[in-house]
Design an enzyme around this catalytic site. Structure first.
Site, mmCIF file in Angstrom:
data_model
loop_
_atom_site.group_PDB
_atom_site.id
_atom_site.type_symbol
_atom_site.label_atom_id
_atom_site.label_comp_id
_atom_site.label_asym_id
_atom_site.label_seq_id
_atom_site.Cartn_x
_atom_site.Cartn_y
_atom_site.Cartn_z
ATOM 1 N N SER A 267 -5.198 -60.489 62.400
ATOM 2 C CA SER A 267 -5.423 -61.721 63.148
ATOM 3 C C SER A 267 -4.154 -62.163 63.857
ATOM 4 O O SER A 267 -3.040 -61.916 63.375
ATOM 5 C CB SER A 267 -5.852 -62.797 62.145
ATOM 6 N N TYR B 20 -4.746 -67.868 53.445
ATOM 7 C CA TYR B 20 -5.584 -66.899 54.162
ATOM 8 C C TYR B 20 -4.727 -66.085 55.129
ATOM 9 O O TYR B 20 -4.746 -64.860 55.129
ATOM 10 C CB TYR B 20 -6.716 -67.610 54.934
ATOM 11 N N LYS C 58 -3.527 -61.811 55.337
ATOM 12 C CA LYS C 58 -3.578 -60.865 56.470
ATOM 13 C C LYS C 58 -2.211 -60.205 56.638
ATOM 14 O O LYS C 58 -2.102 -59.003 56.858
ATOM 15 C CB LYS C 58 -3.980 -61.589 57.763
#
Ligand code: UDP
Length: 338
Positions: free
Chosen positions: A125, A150, A154
């Site tokens: 992302s 979160y 990643k």
């Protein structure tokens, strides 16, 4: 090709499965059904005319993963979507997020190494860029401290993959998504959600539909042309197609061990641009109000897509109008309208 697609009935996963099947590939979907709906399989079947292979697997359980690889030892490549992905929830439940997103990735890589499956495409992302120093942001931009657990998962998964590629035969393409929006043209698949939306576009479509009285725009005092934040919104089908380009590249280029590509359109649109685009595409006015900034929002981020365009031979093709029309069709389909 037989492609293991983890999280293959989720939002981006399901669109990718459809594109794979349209090209005659055989996806093997695994999902633990924690934040996805098994009914998506019926919908994929309706679109493609074929039912994809599905196995309910908890990726955090190594034995379950091992059994899966024993059952399908002839997988050609893996596309790894499965993850918990709600930013706010990750702040409240960091351990669940770290445990789930890291353990699943580690178990997957261990099984791949053991079964000599050596190609993986990973969903990353643009969140790893944080607030970039330069725009558009390219793949060489520094990775910034994550704004949420979160986002950190990643980043850590990118590190795990980078180190694993160095130590094993596994090769990897990491795709850094900007803001995927929209839905399949059939409105049979799109982004399902339980409860309130998590992103701008469903807030816009729900307001248009009358489910919400007003869209709240978080801040108009940013240093951008109209004061609202800039993002690179990209049609989910364009994102899906990029995964196939990535798999094809890995099949051809055996000398590249790890590569990273931005997936965006390269254009930064403001929140107000998006409201206007929706109104133009649908003829429906959006009632909105400006409210204070939302904590943790990046002011502006949009992609330098040069690498993906030239090396991956991929380009986002769908227009903002198509994104908005498909998002609106999906909203109406969710409500059971034709
Ligand atoms: N946004 C907004 N109102 C909403 C939801 C989002 O103004 O109800 C803004 C948000 O502040 C950001 C942009 O829309 O500037 C995109 O937000 P989204 O949550 O979709 O994506 P992300 O923040 O992860 O880029």
């Amino acid at each position: 090709m037989k492609i293991l697609v983890t999280g293959g009935i989720g939002y981006i996963g399901s669109h990718t499965v459809v594109e794979l099947m349209n090209l005659g590939h055989i996806p093997i979907i695994i999902d633990n059904l924690v934040n996805s709906d098994i009914e998506v399989l019926d919908r994929i079947e309706k679109i493609t005319g074929k039912r994809p292979i599905f196995e309910k697997v908890e990726m955090c359980n190594f034995d379950e993963m091992h059994r899966l690889f024993e059952k399908y030892p002839d997988i050609d490549a893996v596309i790894h979507f499965a993850a918990l992905l709600l930013v706010e929830e990750s702040v409240e439940e960091p351990l669940i997020y770290y445990y789930n997103n890291l353990t699943s990735t580690i178990n997957l890589l261990q099984c791949m190494a053991e079964f000599n499956i050596n190609k993986i495409v990973f969903s990353s992302s643009c969140t790893v860029y944080g607030e970039p120093d330069n725009l558009p942001v390219d793949e060489f931009a520094p990775i910034k401290p994550a704004m949420s657990p979160y986002g950190n998962t990643k980043k850590i998964c990118e590190d795990i993959l980078t180190d694993t590629v160095k130590a094993t035969d596994i090769r990897c393409i990491m795709l850094r998504y900007f803001n995927p929006i929209g839905a399949h043209e059939t409105a049979l698949i799109g982004e399902f959600q339980d409860g309130p939306p998590h992103h701008l576009i469903p807030y816009i479509t729900e307001t248009a539909f009358g489910k919400r009285e007003k869209l709240r725009i978080f801040g108009n005092d940013y240093n951008t042309p109209d004061g609202t934040c800039l993002r690179d919104y990209i049609h989910v089908v364009d994102i899906a197609i990029a995964h196939i380009a990535a798999i094809e590249r890995m099949m051809k280029n055996t000398d590249k061990n790890i590569e990273v590509f931005n997936l965006g359109t390269g254009i930064g649109y403001s929140v107000l641009d998006m409201v206007n685009a929706f109104e133009t595409a649908t003829g429906i006015k959006i009632n909105y109000e400006i409210v204070p900034r939302r904590a943790g929002d990046v002011e502006a981020v949009y992609a330098d897509t040069h690498r993906a365009n030239t090396e991956l031979n991929w380009k986002a093709e769908r227009t903002l109008e198509e994104m908005m029309r498909s998002a609106w069709k999906w909203e109406k389909a969710l409500a059971g309208e034709k």
